[in-house]
Enzyme design. Structure first.
Site, PDB file in Angstrom:
ATOM      1  N   GLU A  57      32.029  38.325  50.374  1.00 17.41           N
ATOM      2  CA  GLU A  57      32.420  37.769  48.732  1.00 17.41           C
ATOM      3  C   GLU A  57      32.018  36.169  48.617  1.00 17.41           C
ATOM      4  O   GLU A  57      31.431  35.200  48.228  1.00 17.41           O
ATOM      5  CB  GLU A  57      33.822  38.406  48.556  1.00 17.41           C
ATOM      6  CG  GLU A  57      34.504  38.658  48.242  1.00 17.41           C
ATOM      7  CD  GLU A  57      34.880  39.806  49.181  1.00 17.41           C
ATOM      8  OE1 GLU A  57      34.079  39.613  50.473  1.00 17.41           O
ATOM      9  OE2 GLU A  57      35.847  40.901  49.619  1.00 17.41           O
ATOM     10  N   CYS A  85      40.115  40.355  50.805  1.00 11.03           N
ATOM     11  CA  CYS A  85      40.357  40.184  51.902  1.00 11.03           C
ATOM     12  C   CYS A  85      41.221  38.581  51.301  1.00 11.03           C
ATOM     13  O   CYS A  85      41.020  38.166  50.656  1.00 11.03           O
ATOM     14  CB  CYS A  85      40.283  39.723  53.416  1.00 11.03           C
ATOM     15  SG  CYS A  85      39.665  38.057  53.326  1.00 11.03           S
TER      16      CYS A  85
HETATM   17 ZN   LIG Z   1      37.233  38.271  52.869  1.00 11.10          ZN
END
Ligand SMILES: [Zn+2]
Length: 158
Positions: A57, A85
């Protein structure tokens, strides 16, 4: 899920697979879409680039922002092969895309050995009890910076 959403998620998953098979890092991929076009992409490159922050990301956000020459992703959608995350979630909030789609869940990732549950737990623990000591020092000097920022006439707000 619409057909176009399915296609972009497949693109994120395929990036993840390529990155994994090329030895770039873990099996994670991400694409950023604007006006039905992919404007940024990334795969996990933690181990190959010796960068613990090189999550798919983050890589895709950097790639899209470079490509579009912007510092936030208003009007964009982010498709990631796995639930972001906490670090990537933070990066996503800073980048401000309109919408986020994820494939696997954090629990699926944990089953494959990618367990970020300790970070979620740490964020709820008081600062003085965290596993990595985090100490507040030099505040007076540091706060002066904010005063300088407030007074700075030519700043780019974000
Ligand atoms: Zn991450």
């Amino acid at each position: 899920m619409t057909e176009r959403e399915h296609q972009f998620m497949q693109a994120a998953i395929e990036l993840a697979r390529q990155g994994m098979n090329n030895g770039e890092g873990g099996p994670f991929g991400c694409v950023i879409v604007k006006d039905d076009k992919i404007v940024g992409q990334g795969c996990n490159a933690v181990t190959s680039s010796n960068d613990p922050t090189a999550h798919a990301e983050v890589m895709a956000i950097r790639n899209a922002c470079q490509h579009l020459q912007v510092h936030q992703l208003t009007g964009c959608e982010l498709y990631t092969s796995c639930e972001p995350c906490p670090m990537c979630m933070g990066a996503i909030y800073w980048a401000r895309p309109d919408k986020v789609f994820f494939g696997g869940t954090r629990f699926d990732a944990a089953d494959a050995g990618f367990d970020d549950s300790f970070i979620y737990e740490e964020l709820t623990v008081p600062m003085e009890s965290r596993k990595i000591p985090i100490l507040n020092i030099g505040r007076e000097e540091a706060v002066k910076l904010f005063e300088e920022w407030i007074e700075k006439p030519d700043k780019v707000k974000y």
